[in-house]
Scaffold this active site. Structure first.
Site, mmCIF file in Angstrom:
data_model
loop_
_atom_site.group_PDB
_atom_site.id
_atom_site.type_symbol
_atom_site.label_atom_id
_atom_site.label_comp_id
_atom_site.label_asym_id
_atom_site.label_seq_id
_atom_site.Cartn_x
_atom_site.Cartn_y
_atom_site.Cartn_z
ATOM 1 N N ASP A 288 13.947 4.890 -11.002
ATOM 2 C CA ASP A 288 14.063 4.749 -9.543
ATOM 3 C C ASP A 288 14.218 3.283 -9.143
ATOM 4 O OD1 ASP A 288 14.167 5.652 -6.943
ATOM 5 O OD2 ASP A 288 12.000 5.714 -6.675
ATOM 6 N N ALA B 233 0.850 -1.188 0.000
ATOM 7 C CA ALA B 233 0.000 0.000 0.000
ATOM 8 C C ALA B 233 0.886 1.240 0.000
ATOM 9 C CB ALA B 233 -0.916 0.005 1.225
ATOM 10 N N ALA B 234 0.743 2.058 -1.044
ATOM 11 C CA ALA B 234 1.493 3.310 -1.147
ATOM 12 C C ALA B 234 0.503 4.473 -1.166
ATOM 13 C CB ALA B 234 2.360 3.300 -2.407
ATOM 14 N N VAL C 111 -1.803 -2.665 -3.961
ATOM 15 C CA VAL C 111 -1.709 -3.857 -4.810
ATOM 16 C C VAL C 111 -2.335 -5.047 -4.090
ATOM 17 C CG1 VAL C 111 -0.161 -5.400 -6.052
ATOM 18 C CG2 VAL C 111 0.412 -2.974 -5.838
#
Length: 559
Positions: free
Chosen positions: A294, A141-142, A147
């Site tokens: 990144d 979880a961002a 997801v």
């Protein structure tokens, strides 16, 4: 449809944006003051709706850069992304702030599954018709998305379903507008910050974060990368399922694996894996001009088959053919320790006509190269060298295109990842053969023929369009739409004006003396002491005018 069209389609009304911006500004002011940065609020005139005096500051004992990082974390996803983007610009950000920004955590509690399910079904249809299993608890979880693991009903394949958080788009756009306003005020009111061009950095963030919110873009990035690598490569990326992917939902193959810090592989396997990761990154940057921007450890899994799997392709970098050529030349000049060639190549790459004083710049470059080659081979980093190199040019007030900074940081991050996998990795020894191979490819007959074809086609287009362009210019000249302006002639113009003024004064002076002589000789009344008063007045005025002209000429000669 580009992200600007999507932004226009999804954005709320202007009235709502104004209200949301005001409320958000109050929240921002409160959090900034809470961490002891009241002066910042006052100088930027951030509206706080009269609540600032009620806020008690905390964490006053922390360094200012640590407090800036904590402010960004508490302000939420947009500001965290801004900090992360700034951390990718070591040519702009002070090292102390850079180390704090690299600590930013983009991890937040998951959304309630009922809200997520509603969004998924709005995008894909009933979940039961597509998935045989769907885990309600996310595996990650961002701030922008989360997801979930699922199993496709038709094929039984295990997939990872990435879904955009509900309402995050509106929140991000309101934050971006506030952030753009803050950046503009900082740029105007803190002269020492103008070299960092914060408004341009916010525009980079706007472009980047809106791309990250569009999962069709991320899916395309993954497919571009997968198409460019060999199927047996030790570096891979998840498979994309187009049938179950939209702008707000991305369905990929579920990757089983462990973080780099937990791999259990033999020494030789580690070496091959580290070299493969570095090779792929170099090929992405210098051959394809398309790279994962990144690739930190959080975006990498080591699969049970011993392959590196790169995750999270929302942020990528792109380099043109000319940029790639210049970077190759620059890296080779650096590795050959030729500071004059480095300076010349960098000036071409950064489109700099000239540097104010090139000697201090060459001295700083020489010092940088000496330090690099005096360092133990195991601790040399080409990516870090490029970052330091960009910082040197920034020190000498040379603006660096953002893509060069992203490339340098991405290469440095991948090098660090490679050394984490295999600590004995010799980075310069691994990089130089690839550079030499790329240079050799330039002289390959096929590449030479390609350049000749391109130049020939460009010349043919120029000749073909020349009559039309000439006719267009002549028509505009006839209509008076084209004006010819000469620059650098100001001193000449001033000299001509002075000369013409003196000449005019001399002619007037001569005429007055001649006229006064005639009037005096003819004794034209009125008379004064037997002489014409008008003639005598003319002589007196002529004397004063002549004296002034002589003094003006004398002063000019002294200059």
């Amino acid at each position: 449809m580009g992200w600007k069209e999507i932004l226009h389609k999804e954005s709320p009304s202007p009235a709502y944006r104004s209200l949301a911006g005001l409320v958000r500004s109050k929240d921002i002011a409160g959090i900034i003051i809470k961490y002891g940065l009241r002066d910042f609020v006052d100088r930027c005139r951030i509206p706080d709706l009269g609540l600032a005096h009620r806020i008690t500051g905390i964490e006053k004992g922390l360094p200012v850069y640590a407090r800036i990082r904590m402010v960004l974390e508490e302000l939420g996803p947009t500001f965290i992304k801004f900090g992360q983007l700034a951390s990718m610009r070591p040519d702009l950000v002070p090292p102390e702030l850079l180390s704090e920004l690299e600590k930013l955590q983009d991890s937040v509690p998951p959304e309630p599954f009922a809200d997520v399910e509603q969004k998924l079904e709005a995008e894909l249809g009933p979940l039961e018709a597509i998935f045989k299993e769907f885990d309600t608890e996310p595996v990650a979880a961002a701030s922008l998305s989360q997801v979930h693991r699922a199993v496709l009903r038709d094929t039984g394949e295990v997939v990872a379903v990435k879904v955009r958080r509900p309402k995050v788009f509106t929140t991000v756009q309101a934050d971006l507008n506030v952030l753009a306003c803050l950046a503009s005020r900082l740029h105007d009111r803190y002269p020492e910050l103008q070299v960092y061009n914060l408004p341009a950095l916010v525009e980079e963030l706007r472009y980047s974060i809106n791309n990250e919110l569009d999962f069709l873009k991320e899916a395309a990035n993954i497919k571009v990368f997968r198409a460019a690598i060999d199927e047996n490569s030790l570096v891979t990326a998840p498979k994309v399922y187009d049938a179950y992917t939209t702008r707000k939902v991305l369905t990929m193959g579920f990757v089983e694996g462990v973080r780099v810090s937990k791999i259990d592989l033999g020494r030789e396997q580690r070496r091959k894996l580290a070299e493969a990761g570095l090779e792929v990154q170099i090929n992405q940057i210098l051959r394809q001009g398309f790279f994962h921007a990144d690739p930190h450890a959080g975006n990498v899994l080591i699969t049970p088959e011993g392959r590196i799997c790169l995750l999270d392709w929302g942020m990528v970098g792109r380099l043109t053919h000319t940029m790639r050529r210049d970077i190759i030349d620059l890296l080779l000049a650096i590795l050959d320790r030729d500071e004059e060639r480095v300076t010349a190549t960098a000036r071409r790459a950064f489109d700099v006509e000239e540097v104010g004083n090139p000697l201090p710049l060459q001295r700083d470059i020489r010092e940088l190269l000496d330090t690099f080659f005096a360092t133990d081979r195991r601790h040399r980093s080409v990516g870090h060298l490029l970052i330091d190199f960009l910082a040197v040019f920034q020190k000498h007030r040379v603006a660096i295109p953002a893509q060069y900074a992203f490339m340098s940081k991405a290469l440095f991050t991948m090098e660090g990842l490679g050394q984490q996998i295999y600590p004995e990795l010799d980075i310069p020894a691994s990089v130089k053969p690839h550079l030499q191979r790329l240079v050799t490819e330039r002289t390959h007959p096929a590449e030479v023929a390609r350049r000749i074809r391109n130049q020939g086609a460009a010349a043919a287009r120029l000749v073909e369009n020349l009559p039309e362009r000439a006719d267009r210019i002549f028509r505009r000249l006839e209509k008076g739409e084209i004006a010819v302006r000469f620059e650098g002639t100001q001193k000449l113009e001033e000299a001509l004006v002075k000369s013409s003024n003196r000449l005019t004064t001399g002619i007037i002076l001569g005429s007055m003396i001649l006229g006064s002589s005639v009037m005096t000789t003819a004794a034209i009344p009125p008379l004064l002491f037997g002489h014409s008063a008008l003639g005598m007045a003319g002589f007196a005025f002529s004397g004063i005018l002549g004296l002034r002209l002589l003094l003006d000429i004398r002063r000019e000669r002294r200059r």
